[in-house]
Design a protein around this motif. Structure first.
Motif, mmCIF file in Angstrom:
data_model
loop_
_atom_site.group_PDB
_atom_site.id
_atom_site.type_symbol
_atom_site.label_atom_id
_atom_site.label_comp_id
_atom_site.label_asym_id
_atom_site.label_seq_id
_atom_site.Cartn_x
_atom_site.Cartn_y
_atom_site.Cartn_z
ATOM 1 N N TYR A 207 2.109 -3.777 -1.596
ATOM 2 C CA TYR A 207 0.968 -4.124 -0.742
ATOM 3 C C TYR A 207 1.284 -5.152 0.348
ATOM 4 C CZ TYR A 207 -1.525 -2.063 -4.713
ATOM 5 O OH TYR A 207 -1.954 -1.221 -5.706
ATOM 6 N N GLY A 208 2.431 -5.813 0.278
ATOM 7 C CA GLY A 208 2.683 -6.920 1.189
ATOM 8 C C GLY A 208 1.893 -8.147 0.765
ATOM 9 N N TYR A 209 1.874 -9.165 1.635
ATOM 10 C CA TYR A 209 1.139 -10.396 1.329
ATOM 11 C C TYR A 209 0.671 -11.028 2.628
ATOM 12 C CZ TYR A 209 -0.215 -14.482 -1.376
ATOM 13 O OH TYR A 209 -0.945 -15.473 -1.990
ATOM 14 N N ASN A 210 -0.629 -11.331 2.692
ATOM 15 C CA ASN A 210 -1.238 -11.845 3.918
ATOM 16 C C ASN A 210 -1.407 -13.356 3.839
ATOM 17 O OD1 ASN A 210 -2.608 -12.261 6.276
ATOM 18 N ND2 ASN A 210 -4.469 -11.199 5.674
ATOM 19 N N LEU A 211 -0.667 -14.075 4.690
ATOM 20 C CA LEU A 211 -0.817 -15.522 4.814
ATOM 21 C C LEU A 211 -1.424 -15.904 6.156
ATOM 22 C CD1 LEU A 211 2.531 -16.801 3.229
ATOM 23 C CD2 LEU A 211 0.225 -17.132 2.326
ATOM 24 N N GLY A 212 -1.976 -14.946 6.857
ATOM 25 C CA GLY A 212 -2.588 -15.218 8.156
ATOM 26 C C GLY A 212 -1.817 -14.589 9.297
ATOM 27 N N ASN A 213 -0.679 -15.179 9.632
ATOM 28 C CA ASN A 213 0.105 -14.664 10.769
ATOM 29 C C ASN A 213 1.527 -14.268 10.365
ATOM 30 O OD1 ASN A 213 1.080 -17.174 10.257
ATOM 31 N ND2 ASN A 213 0.919 -17.968 12.346
ATOM 32 N N ASN A 214 1.741 -14.083 9.068
ATOM 33 C CA ASN A 214 3.077 -13.689 8.621
ATOM 34 C C ASN A 214 3.243 -12.171 8.704
ATOM 35 O OD1 ASN A 214 1.197 -13.418 6.377
ATOM 36 N ND2 ASN A 214 2.987 -12.908 5.127
ATOM 37 N N LYS A 215 4.479 -11.733 8.555
ATOM 38 C CA LYS A 215 4.795 -10.302 8.550
ATOM 39 C C LYS A 215 5.540 -9.985 7.247
ATOM 40 C CE LYS A 215 6.903 -10.418 12.559
ATOM 41 N NZ LYS A 215 7.645 -9.972 13.769
ATOM 42 N N THR A 216 4.765 -9.750 6.228
ATOM 43 C CA THR A 216 5.316 -9.387 4.928
ATOM 44 C C THR A 216 4.580 -8.144 4.458
ATOM 45 O OG1 THR A 216 5.635 -11.744 4.447
ATOM 46 C CG2 THR A 216 5.869 -10.212 2.604
ATOM 47 N N TYR A 217 5.285 -7.014 4.403
ATOM 48 C CA TYR A 217 4.639 -5.736 4.160
ATOM 49 C C TYR A 217 5.153 -5.086 2.885
ATOM 50 C CZ TYR A 217 3.552 -6.378 9.105
ATOM 51 O OH TYR A 217 3.126 -6.893 10.309
ATOM 52 N N GLY A 218 4.403 -4.080 2.435
ATOM 53 C CA GLY A 218 4.809 -3.269 1.302
ATOM 54 C C GLY A 218 5.022 -1.833 1.740
ATOM 55 N N ILE A 219 5.475 -1.013 0.804
ATOM 56 C CA ILE A 219 5.759 0.384 1.122
ATOM 57 C C ILE A 219 4.488 1.161 1.463
ATOM 58 C CG2 ILE A 219 5.604 1.176 -1.265
ATOM 59 C CD1 ILE A 219 8.097 2.406 1.417
ATOM 60 N N LEU A 220 3.318 0.638 1.124
ATOM 61 C CA LEU A 220 2.069 1.312 1.466
ATOM 62 C C LEU A 220 1.566 0.959 2.862
ATOM 63 C CD1 LEU A 220 0.150 1.068 -1.931
ATOM 64 C CD2 LEU A 220 0.791 3.182 -0.757
ATOM 65 N N ASN A 221 2.031 -0.152 3.441
ATOM 66 C CA ASN A 221 1.491 -0.565 4.741
ATOM 67 C C ASN A 221 2.533 -1.053 5.734
ATOM 68 O OD1 ASN A 221 2.154 -3.061 3.629
ATOM 69 N ND2 ASN A 221 0.042 -3.710 3.330
ATOM 70 N N ASP A 222 3.804 -0.722 5.516
ATOM 71 C CA ASP A 222 4.823 -1.128 6.490
ATOM 72 C C ASP A 222 4.521 -0.487 7.840
ATOM 73 O OD1 ASP A 222 7.473 -0.932 8.007
ATOM 74 O OD2 ASP A 222 8.040 -2.187 6.304
ATOM 75 N N PRO A 223 4.514 -1.281 8.940
ATOM 76 C CA PRO A 223 4.147 -0.737 10.261
ATOM 77 C C PRO A 223 5.131 0.283 10.810
ATOM 78 C CG PRO A 223 4.943 -2.997 10.462
ATOM 79 C CD PRO A 223 4.795 -2.730 9.005
#
Length: 367
Positions: free
Chosen positions: A185-201
């Motif tokens: 799922y990634g992880y949302n810290l506001g302005n970071n770019k940490t993604y998972g296999i379900l939402n990688d851009p």
């Protein structure tokens, strides 16, 4: 010396076993039982005289305290958590450091076009483009404090694991669950770019599987309705799309790839053909020998409540298609002595999933 006396003799034709509560009528008295070798003198005397003579002064209870009749197994049954499948589907790459901010991947694209040769013609020049893809590292923390009283009480139970070992096992499990969740799922810290296999851009959008309309029903693509041939058709469509997308760099019968399937749909791969002698799993094994099926809980209801499946190559162009980047699985940050025990602080670090070769993945929803 007095000669022995035969008290009672029963001919073998009449001898038979009997229960005390089912004795023949002629053997229902104490004297008659004595003749059979069954003595209850002491018990009968107690029953007749002592219990009648003395009133009960204590509360009724079992003859033996129940704790002396219990056997305690010297092990724990650990509560099971949801399976963590990110390592199986994506692998795990230990790269980077716990203290760093991000992981950066340099992307090189070769450029240039040829032109017809001429002695005086200036040929076009070849070149390349350099770009960077960045993924931020996120860190989690958790501590333990195992007290002296806790340790001694658990030791008194005779268990194989101490309280300290149990606390450390909980640390490892918590970090493993965190890392697995970020990988999907990634992880949302506001302005970071940490993604998972379900939402990688870098990934292409989900594609809806083909639907059909059962008799008297609504259009559906669910594998629970499609059966053997419908599921095989969906998988063939996906593999064919991936082969076309890779421009011939993927040969399904030779290449290693993963089929990540929603956990709730994995059982439908057992669907058999009309003859009942071949399942979808058999078809996959025979048609794509290096394909591996991975049931994934996070793929259940992943897109608008619909289940999904992925087909992901292991490598494309000698590079991993997608990696899970984990700079630190578990790190001891520090220890602090206290009056009741030692406080320990642990941390981990993960950059989630990094899709490096988007061409090597296709994904579908609606199964």
């Amino acid at each position: 010396m007095e000669a022995s006396q035969t008290k009672f003799r029963m001919p073998h034709m009449k001898a038979e076993g009997f229960a005390l509560d089912q004795a023949p009528d002629n053997l229902r008295t104490m004297d008659a039982l004595k003749l059979q070798g069954i003595s209850m003198d002491e018990a009968s005397d107690t029953i007749r005289y002592v219990m009648d003579a003395m009133p009960t002064v204590t509360a009724g209870s079992a003859p033996v305290p129940v704790q002396f009749l219990q056997h305690w197994m010297n092990k724990f049954i650990t509560v099971v958590t949801q399976a963590t499948t990110a390592d199986e589907f994506l692998g795990r790459t230990t790269q980077g450091e716990w203290f760093q901010k991000s992981v950066v991947l340099t992307v090189r694209e070769l450029t240039g076009n040829t032109a017809p040769y001429g002695d005086r013609a200036a040929p076009p020049l070849a070149g390349y483009n350099i770009n960077e893809e960045e993924r931020d590292i996120v860190r989690f923390a958790q501590g333990i404090l195992t007290g002296k009283l806790e340790e001694m009480r658990l030791a008194a139970m005779g268990m194989k694991l101490s309280a300290y070992e149990s606390d450390r096992a909980a640390i490892g499990q918590a970090f493993n669950l965190d890392t697995n969740a970020v990988a999907f799922y990634g992880y949302n810290l506001g302005n970071n770019k940490t993604y998972g296999i379900l939402n990688d851009p870098n990934l292409d959008p989900f594609i809806q599987v083909a639907t059909f309309t059962p008799d008297g029903g609504s259009p559906t693509g669910s594998w629970s309705e499609k059966g053997f041939y419908g599921i095989v058709r969906d998988l063939n469509t996906a593999v064919g799309a991936l082969q076309k997308k890779c421009g011939g760099n993927f040969i399904p019968s030779k290449a290693a790839f993963k089929i990540g399937v929603a956990l709730g749909c994995d059982t439908y791969l057992n669907s058999v053909n009309e003859h009942g002698n071949r399942s979808v799993r058999d078809y996959i094994k025979d048609t794509w020998p290096k394909a591996e099926i991975v049931p994934i809980p996070e793929f259940d209801n992943a897109v608008g409540g619909d289940n999904v499946f992925y087909i992901k190559l292991e490598e494309l162009g000698k590079n991993p298609v997608a990696e899970q980047i984990v700079p630190a699985a578990v790190r001891l940050v520090g220890m602090e002595p206290r009056a009741t025990g030692v406080y320990e602080l642990y941390s981990n670090a993960t950059a989630g999933c990094f899709v490096e070769q988007p061409l090597g993945i296709v994904r579908y929803f609606g199964i």
